[in-house]
Design a protein around this motif. Structure first.
Motif, PDB file in Angstrom:
ATOM      1  N   SER A  40      30.914  -5.649  17.137  1.00  0.00           N
ATOM      2  CA  SER A  40      30.620  -4.088  16.796  1.00  0.00           C
ATOM      3  C   SER A  40      31.472  -3.394  16.897  1.00  0.00           C
ATOM      4  O   SER A  40      32.645  -3.303  17.267  1.00  0.00           O
ATOM      5  N   VAL A  41      31.353  -2.744  15.385  1.00  0.00           N
ATOM      6  CA  VAL A  41      32.389  -1.189  15.911  1.00  0.00           C
ATOM      7  C   VAL A  41      31.227   0.043  15.549  1.00  0.00           C
ATOM      8  O   VAL A  41      30.415  -0.165  14.956  1.00  0.00           O
ATOM      9  N   ASP A  42      31.639   1.268  16.088  1.00  0.00           N
ATOM     10  CA  ASP A  42      30.208   2.672  16.295  1.00  0.00           C
ATOM     11  C   ASP A  42      29.791   2.575  14.528  1.00  0.00           C
ATOM     12  O   ASP A  42      28.670   2.885  14.156  1.00  0.00           O
ATOM     13  N   ARG A  43      31.297   2.807  14.074  1.00  0.00           N
ATOM     14  CA  ARG A  43      31.182   3.049  12.255  1.00  0.00           C
ATOM     15  C   ARG A  43      32.431   2.904  11.599  1.00  0.00           C
ATOM     16  O   ARG A  43      33.839   2.481  12.002  1.00  0.00           O
ATOM     17  N   CYS A  44      32.062   2.516  10.135  1.00  0.00           N
ATOM     18  CA  CYS A  44      32.944   1.624   9.476  1.00  0.00           C
ATOM     19  C   CYS A  44      34.035   2.541   8.893  1.00  0.00           C
ATOM     20  O   CYS A  44      35.302   2.423   9.828  1.00  0.00           O
ATOM     21  N   SER A  45      34.040   4.270   9.277  1.00  0.00           N
ATOM     22  CA  SER A  45      34.617   4.826   8.798  1.00  0.00           C
ATOM     23  C   SER A  45      36.057   5.181   9.603  1.00  0.00           C
ATOM     24  O   SER A  45      37.579   5.420   9.706  1.00  0.00           O
ATOM     25  N   ASP A  46      35.566   4.710  11.047  1.00  0.00           N
ATOM     26  CA  ASP A  46      37.266   4.612  12.457  1.00  0.00           C
ATOM     27  C   ASP A  46      37.665   3.264  11.724  1.00  0.00           C
ATOM     28  O   ASP A  46      38.387   3.365  13.020  1.00  0.00           O
ATOM     29  N   ILE A  47      37.233   2.242  11.384  1.00  0.00           N
ATOM     30  CA  ILE A  47      38.308   1.527  11.378  1.00  0.00           C
ATOM     31  C   ILE A  47      39.963   1.732  10.601  1.00  0.00           C
ATOM     32  O   ILE A  47      40.756   1.307   9.918  1.00  0.00           O
ATOM     33  N   THR A  48      39.551   3.301   9.944  1.00  0.00           N
ATOM     34  CA  THR A  48      41.079   3.583   8.759  1.00  0.00           C
ATOM     35  C   THR A  48      40.967   4.487   9.717  1.00  0.00           C
ATOM     36  O   THR A  48      42.665   4.527   8.578  1.00  0.00           O
ATOM     37  N   THR A  49      41.230   4.843  10.775  1.00  0.00           N
ATOM     38  CA  THR A  49      41.462   5.890  11.729  1.00  0.00           C
ATOM     39  C   THR A  49      42.609   5.034  12.116  1.00  0.00           C
ATOM     40  O   THR A  49      42.731   2.681  12.388  1.00  0.00           O
ATOM     41  N   GLN A  50      43.538   5.098  13.049  1.00  0.00           N
ATOM     42  CA  GLN A  50      45.631   4.431  13.845  1.00  0.00           C
ATOM     43  C   GLN A  50      44.461   3.978  14.823  1.00  0.00           C
ATOM     44  O   GLN A  50      45.094   2.132  14.805  1.00  0.00           O
ATOM     45  N   THR A  51      43.608   4.031  16.189  1.00  0.00           N
ATOM     46  CA  THR A  51      43.513   3.400  16.669  1.00  0.00           C
ATOM     47  C   THR A  51      40.951   3.353  17.126  1.00  0.00           C
ATOM     48  O   THR A  51      40.724   4.577  16.939  1.00  0.00           O
ATOM     49  N   PHE A  52      40.333   2.357  16.558  1.00  0.00           N
ATOM     50  CA  PHE A  52      39.208   2.647  16.935  1.00  0.00           C
ATOM     51  C   PHE A  52      38.443   1.702  17.921  1.00  0.00           C
ATOM     52  O   PHE A  52      39.338   1.159  18.896  1.00  0.00           O
ATOM     53  N   ASP A  53      37.701   1.695  18.058  1.00  0.00           N
ATOM     54  CA  ASP A  53      36.547   1.278  19.478  1.00  0.00           C
ATOM     55  C   ASP A  53      36.155   0.026  18.969  1.00  0.00           C
ATOM     56  O   ASP A  53      35.119  -0.263  18.133  1.00  0.00           O
ATOM     57  N   ILE A  54      36.000  -0.913  19.790  1.00  0.00           N
ATOM     58  CA  ILE A  54      35.466  -2.791  19.348  1.00  0.00           C
ATOM     59  C   ILE A  54      34.498  -2.799  20.701  1.00  0.00           C
ATOM     60  O   ILE A  54      34.893  -2.117  22.002  1.00  0.00           O
ATOM     61  N   ARG A  55      33.816  -3.448  21.276  1.00  0.00           N
ATOM     62  CA  ARG A  55      33.078  -4.052  21.442  1.00  0.00           C
ATOM     63  C   ARG A  55      33.244  -5.558  21.679  1.00  0.00           C
ATOM     64  O   ARG A  55      32.302  -6.010  20.006  1.00  0.00           O
ATOM     65  N   ALA A  56      33.277  -6.829  21.993  1.00  0.00           N
ATOM     66  CA  ALA A  56      33.244  -8.265  21.853  1.00  0.00           C
ATOM     67  C   ALA A  56      32.739  -9.124  22.596  1.00  0.00           C
ATOM     68  O   ALA A  56      32.917  -8.323  23.673  1.00  0.00           O
TER      69      ALA A  56
END
Length: 160
Positions: free
Chosen positions: A49-65
């Motif tokens: 999972s990721v928190d928000r779709c819009s975060d993916i287009t930032t240089q770095t974003f947080d995930i959980r796996a």
């Protein structure tokens, strides 16, 4: 009592249809961007999972796996394919783990151990390409056995 437990277990195992596919999971769904994934490993699903779709287009974003390892990881290889209209248009592969050169904190984990990662990821994307396509990701170990496998469906209708 043990015989009853064994009978129940056998009944459950016989009832499970081995050809049944894993469910499609939603990674994120916002306005003009939707990302879904489905495990392509017939024996194992996993959580992502990721928190928000819009975060993916930032240089770095947080995930959980999270996943329970069915195979040990001494060496780990990633292969990622970009598929448009059923045709592979781009392939990327990289060695993620090998003795003395590991890029990931879970390199060296053993079969049966739980992997859980929560933290930053950098894809190096400034934008997600517009369109409707599949990203197929497969992780294999030193024995060429699948550790994890998923097909991500990306639907991006945002015009940058």
């Amino acid at each position: 009592m043990k015989a009853l437990n064994i009978l129940v277990l056998i009944s459950v195992l016989l009832y499970i249809d081995a050809s049944a596919a894993w469910p499609t999971h939603t990674v994120c769904k916002e306005d003009n961007l939707e990302i879904y994934y489905k495990s392509c490993d017939p024996q194992q699903d996993f959580a992502f999972s990721v928190d928000r779709c819009s975060d993916i287009t930032t240089q770095t974003f947080d995930i959980r796996a999270a996943i329970v390892l069915r195979h040990s990881i001494k060496k780990l290889y990633a292969k990622i394919d970009l598929i448009i209209n059923g045709k592979t248009v781009l392939t990327y592969s990289e060695t993620l783990c090998e003795p003395g050169h590991s890029k990931l904190i879970f390199c060296g984990k053993k079969k049966g151990e739980h992997l859980y990662y929560e933290g930053p990821v950098t894809l190096g994307l400034k934008e997600i390409p517009q369109g409707d396509y599949t990203v197929s990701a497969k992780l294999t170990n030193e024995d060429h056995v699948t550790v994890a496998c998923a097909d991500f469906t990306v639907k991006n209708y945002l015009d940058y």
